[in-house]
Design a protein around this motif. Structure first.
Motif, PDB file in Angstrom:
ATOM      1  N   ASP A  35       0.847  10.425  -4.081  1.00 30.65           N
ATOM      2  CA  ASP A  35      -0.328  10.525  -3.237  1.00 30.65           C
ATOM      3  C   ASP A  35       0.503  10.845  -1.849  1.00 30.65           C
ATOM      4  OD1 ASP A  35      -2.462  10.721  -1.692  1.00 30.65           O
ATOM      5  OD2 ASP A  35      -3.698   8.851  -2.669  1.00 30.65           O
ATOM      6  N   TRP A  36       0.951  11.991  -1.754  1.00 28.59           N
ATOM      7  CA  TRP A  36       1.667  12.452  -0.526  1.00 28.59           C
ATOM      8  C   TRP A  36       0.901  12.356   0.566  1.00 28.59           C
ATOM      9  CZ3 TRP A  36       5.992  11.557  -2.179  1.00 28.59           C
ATOM     10  CH2 TRP A  36       6.594  11.942  -3.513  1.00 28.59           C
ATOM     11  N   ASP A  48      -1.918   9.375   6.245  1.00 23.88           N
ATOM     12  CA  ASP A  48      -2.969   8.222   6.195  1.00 23.88           C
ATOM     13  C   ASP A  48      -2.203   6.916   6.558  1.00 23.88           C
ATOM     14  OD1 ASP A  48      -4.723  10.229   5.650  1.00 23.88           O
ATOM     15  OD2 ASP A  48      -5.019   9.576   3.328  1.00 23.88           O
ATOM     16  N   LEU A  49      -1.138   6.828   5.807  1.00 22.81           N
ATOM     17  CA  LEU A  49      -0.235   5.574   5.662  1.00 22.81           C
ATOM     18  C   LEU A  49       0.973   5.635   6.827  1.00 22.81           C
ATOM     19  CD1 LEU A  49      -0.367   4.035   2.268  1.00 22.81           C
ATOM     20  CD2 LEU A  49      -1.830   3.621   4.184  1.00 22.81           C
ATOM     21  N   GLN A  56       2.679   1.867  -3.407  1.00 23.71           N
ATOM     22  CA  GLN A  56       1.576   2.086  -4.502  1.00 23.71           C
ATOM     23  C   GLN A  56       1.170   3.426  -4.438  1.00 23.71           C
ATOM     24  OE1 GLN A  56       1.023   0.721  -7.228  1.00 23.71           O
ATOM     25  NE2 GLN A  56       1.866  -1.325  -6.597  1.00 23.71           N
ATOM     26  N   ALA A  57       1.276   4.139  -3.142  1.00 22.42           N
ATOM     27  CA  ALA A  57       0.992   5.427  -2.927  1.00 22.42           C
ATOM     28  C   ALA A  57       2.096   6.511  -3.427  1.00 22.42           C
ATOM     29  CB  ALA A  57       0.640   5.666  -1.399  1.00 22.42           C
ATOM     30  N   ALA A  68       0.885  -1.467   0.008  1.00 19.06           N
ATOM     31  CA  ALA A  68       0.074   0.004   0.067  1.00 19.06           C
ATOM     32  C   ALA A  68       1.002   1.308   0.064  1.00 19.06           C
ATOM     33  CB  ALA A  68      -0.929   0.063   1.077  1.00 19.06           C
ATOM     34  N   LEU A  69       1.952   1.328   0.985  1.00 19.34           N
ATOM     35  CA  LEU A  69       2.723   2.287   0.906  1.00 19.34           C
ATOM     36  C   LEU A  69       3.538   2.707  -0.396  1.00 19.34           C
ATOM     37  CD1 LEU A  69       3.769   4.600   2.759  1.00 19.34           C
ATOM     38  CD2 LEU A  69       5.598   3.324   3.528  1.00 19.34           C
ATOM     39  N   ALA A 127       2.198   6.910  -7.068  1.00 20.09           N
ATOM     40  CA  ALA A 127       1.263   7.524  -7.406  1.00 20.09           C
ATOM     41  C   ALA A 127       1.600   9.157  -6.974  1.00 20.09           C
ATOM     42  CB  ALA A 127      -0.211   7.186  -6.901  1.00 20.09           C
ATOM     43  N   ARG A 145      -1.330  10.359   1.400  1.00 19.76           N
ATOM     44  CA  ARG A 145      -1.578   8.984   1.954  1.00 19.76           C
ATOM     45  C   ARG A 145      -0.164   8.318   2.347  1.00 19.76           C
ATOM     46  NH1 ARG A 145      -5.136   4.713   1.966  1.00 19.76           N
ATOM     47  NH2 ARG A 145      -4.215   2.794   1.091  1.00 19.76           N
ATOM     48  N   VAL A 146       0.943   8.692   1.661  1.00 27.41           N
ATOM     49  CA  VAL A 146       2.111   8.242   1.893  1.00 27.41           C
ATOM     50  C   VAL A 146       2.683   8.642   3.280  1.00 27.41           C
ATOM     51  CG1 VAL A 146       4.609   8.510   1.211  1.00 27.41           C
ATOM     52  CG2 VAL A 146       3.084   8.100  -0.512  1.00 27.41           C
TER      53      VAL A 146
END
Length: 272
Positions: free
Chosen positions: A156-157, A163-164, A150-151, A147-148, A154, A159-160
């Motif tokens: 997706d800062w 969120d994660l 893939q973020a 998950a990390l 992408a 999320r990186v």
């Protein structure tokens, strides 16, 4: 030894999280240079503690002036097992990379020489040699949950890094590129690594050296298997990233492009 080199070596903060794997050999080498040895002398002396038998070391470090005019740097290393070394932080960290990752460095050298044999020395290196240089200069090695990863790919800062954020406790990151380490002697928020995902058996330097050396190929690198990571955004690596709004900086934490670039980016093209 020039005064700027003394100043630069003294500026290295060996307690920085990204330098922990490099600290033992790095401090020993720096102390020798500060005591008056040239960088090739210091690197060879520290290398002899790892490979005490003559001829065991992956390379012998020699002054840059030993490189004959008109001979390609990578070809010279491959043929003579000697690494021309300038005084300064850039070649200091390159030397440490040879001491820590001899198999990866030899693999990169082999791949460079193979590409030179195919295409010769040209003003435009081509995607494989561009990527080889990029890896050597600016790569970071990352073992991370899917998950990390893939973020990160992408960009997706939020999320990186937010969120994660707990997943960073399950992640191992080691900086490899010598230009990257050089830049981080004077940390700046935009400094960005090109991240290469690893699946080594353990997180030890020796395991990483074995796994990455076996995994690297010209075709894989030419396909640009990198994700981008502003290094000071890594949780626990920089106090400032605990502050609200640290990641709300579009000049550093850039959104992903909708169309991929035509060629591998240069070292200065990703927020450096």
């Amino acid at each position: 030894m020039s005064p700027p080199l003394v100043s630069d070596l003294n500026a290295i903060d060996w307690s920085a999280p990204w330098l922990v794997p490099w600290r033992g050999l790095g401090q020993a080498t720096a102390q020798r240079v500060l005591a008056g040895q040239t960088q090739p002398q210091a690197l060879n002396a520290v290398g002899s503690t790892l490979w005490p038998v003559a001829g065991q070391a992956p390379v012998c470090f020699v002054p840059q002036s030993d490189l004959p005019a008109g001979v390609a740097y990578e070809s010279y290393i491959f043929e003579y097992h000697q690494c021309p070394t300038r005084e300064g932080l850039h070649d200091f960290f390159n030397g440490l990379a040879w001491l820590h990752f001899p198999r990866v460095k030899r693999r990169l050298n082999q791949l460079h020489v193979d590409q030179i044999a195919q295409t010769g020395i040209a003003p435009v290196r081509g995607p494989a040699r561009d990527a080889l240089t990029l890896f050597d200069e600016n790569a970071a090695l990352l073992r991370a949950p899917e998950a990390l990863w893939q973020a990160l790919v992408a960009k997706d800062w939020r999320r990186v890094f937010i969120d994660l954020r707990p997943l960073w406790q399950q992640t191992h990151l080691l900086l490899f590129g010598h230009a990257l380490l050089e830049k981080l002697v004077y940390p700046r928020k935009p400094i960005t690594a090109h991240v290469y995902r690893v699946f080594s058996a353990t997180d030890s330097v020796a395991s990483l050296d074995d796994w990455v050396a076996a995994d690297l190929s010209a075709d894989k690198l030419a396909a640009k298997p990198f994700a981008h990571l502003p290094v000071l955004g890594v949780p626990g690596w920089w106090p400032g990233n605990e502050a609200p709004g640290f990641y709300d900086d579009p000049s550093v934490f850039r959104a992903a492009r909708t169309v991929a670039p035509a060629s591998v980016k240069s070292l200065d093209a990703v927020g450096n």
